[in-house]
Design a protein around this motif. Structure first.
Motif, PDB file in Angstrom:
ATOM      1  N   ALA A  65       0.821  -1.209   0.000  1.00  0.00           N
ATOM      2  CA  ALA A  65       0.000   0.000   0.000  1.00  0.00           C
ATOM      3  C   ALA A  65       0.854   1.257   0.000  1.00  0.00           C
ATOM      4  CB  ALA A  65      -0.936   0.001   1.208  1.00  0.00           C
ATOM      5  N   ALA A  66       1.957   1.221   0.728  1.00  0.00           N
ATOM      6  CA  ALA A  66       2.844   2.390   0.806  1.00  0.00           C
ATOM      7  C   ALA A  66       3.467   2.697  -0.551  1.00  0.00           C
ATOM      8  CB  ALA A  66       3.935   2.158   1.849  1.00  0.00           C
ATOM      9  N   SER A  67       3.563   1.697  -1.397  1.00  0.00           N
ATOM     10  CA  SER A  67       4.166   1.898  -2.716  1.00  0.00           C
ATOM     11  C   SER A  67       3.267   2.707  -3.646  1.00  0.00           C
ATOM     12  CB  SER A  67       4.483   0.546  -3.371  1.00  0.00           C
ATOM     13  OG  SER A  67       3.284  -0.143  -3.704  1.00  0.00           O
ATOM     14  N   VAL A  68       1.989   2.843  -3.298  1.00  0.00           N
ATOM     15  CA  VAL A  68       1.039   3.548  -4.158  1.00  0.00           C
ATOM     16  C   VAL A  68       1.480   4.991  -4.408  1.00  0.00           C
ATOM     17  CG1 VAL A  68      -1.306   4.488  -4.281  1.00  0.00           C
ATOM     18  CG2 VAL A  68      -0.946   2.101  -3.631  1.00  0.00           C
ATOM     19  N   ALA A  69       1.910   5.680  -3.351  1.00  0.00           N
ATOM     20  CA  ALA A  69       2.322   7.080  -3.497  1.00  0.00           C
ATOM     21  C   ALA A  69       3.465   7.219  -4.498  1.00  0.00           C
ATOM     22  CB  ALA A  69       2.727   7.661  -2.148  1.00  0.00           C
ATOM     23  N   GLU A  70       4.423   6.291  -4.446  1.00  0.00           N
ATOM     24  CA  GLU A  70       5.546   6.350  -5.381  1.00  0.00           C
ATOM     25  C   GLU A  70       5.084   6.008  -6.796  1.00  0.00           C
ATOM     26  OE1 GLU A  70       9.218   6.743  -7.150  1.00  0.00           O
ATOM     27  OE2 GLU A  70       8.496   7.468  -5.227  1.00  0.00           O
ATOM     28  N   LEU A  71       4.168   5.052  -6.926  1.00  0.00           N
ATOM     29  CA  LEU A  71       3.623   4.717  -8.241  1.00  0.00           C
ATOM     30  C   LEU A  71       2.879   5.906  -8.835  1.00  0.00           C
ATOM     31  CD1 LEU A  71       2.290   1.103  -7.547  1.00  0.00           C
ATOM     32  CD2 LEU A  71       4.195   1.711  -9.058  1.00  0.00           C
ATOM     33  N   ALA A 107       4.762   1.558 -14.293  1.00  0.00           N
ATOM     34  CA  ALA A 107       4.258   1.964 -12.976  1.00  0.00           C
ATOM     35  C   ALA A 107       2.727   1.947 -12.942  1.00  0.00           C
ATOM     36  CB  ALA A 107       4.778   3.357 -12.613  1.00  0.00           C
ATOM     37  N   TYR A 108       2.099   2.386 -14.016  1.00  0.00           N
ATOM     38  CA  TYR A 108       0.631   2.406 -14.076  1.00  0.00           C
ATOM     39  C   TYR A 108       0.089   0.975 -14.062  1.00  0.00           C
ATOM     40  CZ  TYR A 108      -4.018   4.125 -15.359  1.00  0.00           C
ATOM     41  OH  TYR A 108      -5.363   4.430 -15.359  1.00  0.00           O
ATOM     42  N   LEU A 109       0.701   0.108 -14.843  1.00  0.00           N
ATOM     43  CA  LEU A 109       0.257  -1.286 -14.905  1.00  0.00           C
ATOM     44  C   LEU A 109       0.479  -1.991 -13.576  1.00  0.00           C
ATOM     45  CD1 LEU A 109       1.611  -2.145 -18.467  1.00  0.00           C
ATOM     46  CD2 LEU A 109      -0.759  -1.688 -17.802  1.00  0.00           C
ATOM     47  N   ALA A 110       1.549  -1.634 -12.875  1.00  0.00           N
ATOM     48  CA  ALA A 110       1.806  -2.216 -11.557  1.00  0.00           C
ATOM     49  C   ALA A 110       0.714  -1.813 -10.569  1.00  0.00           C
ATOM     50  CB  ALA A 110       3.175  -1.772 -11.036  1.00  0.00           C
ATOM     51  N   GLU A 111       0.271  -0.563 -10.655  1.00  0.00           N
ATOM     52  CA  GLU A 111      -0.799  -0.103  -9.768  1.00  0.00           C
ATOM     53  C   GLU A 111      -2.103  -0.839 -10.069  1.00  0.00           C
ATOM     54  OE1 GLU A 111      -2.899   4.077  -8.273  1.00  0.00           O
ATOM     55  OE2 GLU A 111      -1.401   4.111  -9.877  1.00  0.00           O
ATOM     56  N   LEU A 112      -2.401  -1.028 -11.345  1.00  0.00           N
ATOM     57  CA  LEU A 112      -3.597  -1.773 -11.715  1.00  0.00           C
ATOM     58  C   LEU A 112      -3.528  -3.216 -11.219  1.00  0.00           C
ATOM     59  CD1 LEU A 112      -4.414  -0.683 -15.387  1.00  0.00           C
ATOM     60  CD2 LEU A 112      -5.501   0.064 -13.266  1.00  0.00           C
ATOM     61  N   GLU A 113      -2.338  -3.794 -11.266  1.00  0.00           N
ATOM     62  CA  GLU A 113      -2.170  -5.170 -10.785  1.00  0.00           C
ATOM     63  C   GLU A 113      -2.451  -5.255  -9.291  1.00  0.00           C
ATOM     64  OE1 GLU A 113       1.168  -8.758 -10.621  1.00  0.00           O
ATOM     65  OE2 GLU A 113       1.613  -6.906 -11.708  1.00  0.00           O
ATOM     66  N   LEU A 114      -2.015  -4.248  -8.543  1.00  0.00           N
ATOM     67  CA  LEU A 114      -2.305  -4.217  -7.106  1.00  0.00           C
ATOM     68  C   LEU A 114      -3.811  -4.229  -6.864  1.00  0.00           C
ATOM     69  CD1 LEU A 114       0.253  -1.624  -5.662  1.00  0.00           C
ATOM     70  CD2 LEU A 114       0.062  -4.031  -5.037  1.00  0.00           C
ATOM     71  N   ALA A 131      -4.640   4.127   1.032  1.00  0.00           N
ATOM     72  CA  ALA A 131      -3.535   4.724   0.273  1.00  0.00           C
ATOM     73  C   ALA A 131      -4.049   5.498  -0.937  1.00  0.00           C
ATOM     74  CB  ALA A 131      -2.562   3.635  -0.172  1.00  0.00           C
ATOM     75  N   GLU A 132      -5.010   4.939  -1.645  1.00  0.00           N
ATOM     76  CA  GLU A 132      -5.552   5.606  -2.824  1.00  0.00           C
ATOM     77  C   GLU A 132      -6.305   6.877  -2.440  1.00  0.00           C
ATOM     78  OE1 GLU A 132      -5.113   5.067  -5.921  1.00  0.00           O
ATOM     79  OE2 GLU A 132      -4.205   3.077  -5.976  1.00  0.00           O
TER      80      GLU A 132
END
Length: 207
Positions: A65-71, A107-114, A131-132
């Motif tokens: 979840a914390a990775s969302v801000a960086e994504l 990065a966008y695709l990684a967020e969608l995968e999450l 996070a979102e």
């Protein structure tokens, strides 16, 4: 007097460690996907102790979840890149194309995968929702930068929401089959639809 300096140095070191762990987690998400982004994989890549990782991110869900801000930050930079390389003179088409460009980036695709994985992971879903919510302000700022001239339209909020869904759907489809021609046609058609909706509501407000 020396003690505050020492405390400050410790705080700086802790923040540096946290940033390294977080950036490593994002790189793992992009390179290995959610399944490969285990706490152990991140720990080894970041070259930190188990204790250091758990101190900053007690659970796997909190780390992801914390990775969302960086994504989101990386996605925003991709939008800027897309705007810089925009071809069409039509500002509305150029704005949608910039979003479509960002949606093709890792990065966008990684967020969608999450988001997709969170469907069956309650802890991750809860953490991502929080996070979102925190990242929403950054997303709204990006959209105002892209579509600022239309903010006085009554349809603005709905059209932006629809555009967000359009871009996400396009990203998922293009992950399987990417084709510049059909993409450009769809982007242009959606930009025309946006203009119609935004201008119609704008005229009603002016009356």
């Amino acid at each position: 007097m020396p003690r505050p300096a020492k405390t400050g140095a410790l705080d700086t070191a802790a923040e540096t460690t946290r940033s390294r762990i977080l950036n490593t987690a994002v790189d793992c998400l992009i390179d290995l996907g959610v399944a490969g982004t285990t706490t152990l994989a991140v720990q080894h890549r970041a070259e930190v102790s188990r204790g250091a990782l758990l101190h900053h991110f007690p659970t796997h869900a909190s780390l992801l979840a914390a990775s969302v801000a960086e994504l989101v930050s990386r996605n925003e930079k991709a939008v800027s890149q897309g705007r810089a390389g925009a071809g069409p003179a039509d500002t509305l088409v150029a704005a949608v194309e910039a979003l479509a460009f960002a949606a093709r980036q890792p990065a966008y695709l990684a967020e969608l995968e999450l988001w997709a994985v969170a469907r069956t992971d309650a802890a991750l879903k809860q953490a991502l929702t929080t996070a979102e919510r925190g990242a929403r302000r950054d997303l709204e700022r990006v959209y105002v930068q892209l579509f600022g001239e239309w903010t006085d339209s009554e349809a603005y909020d709905d059209v932006i929401a629809l555009t967000l869904h359009f871009i996400r759907g396009l990203a998922i489809s293009e992950n399987l089959r990417s084709s510049a021609g059909p993409r450009e046609r769809l982007v242009a058609m959606w930009a025309d639809a946006m203009r119609t909706l935004l201008e119609t509501k704008k005229k009603k407000r002016q009356k």
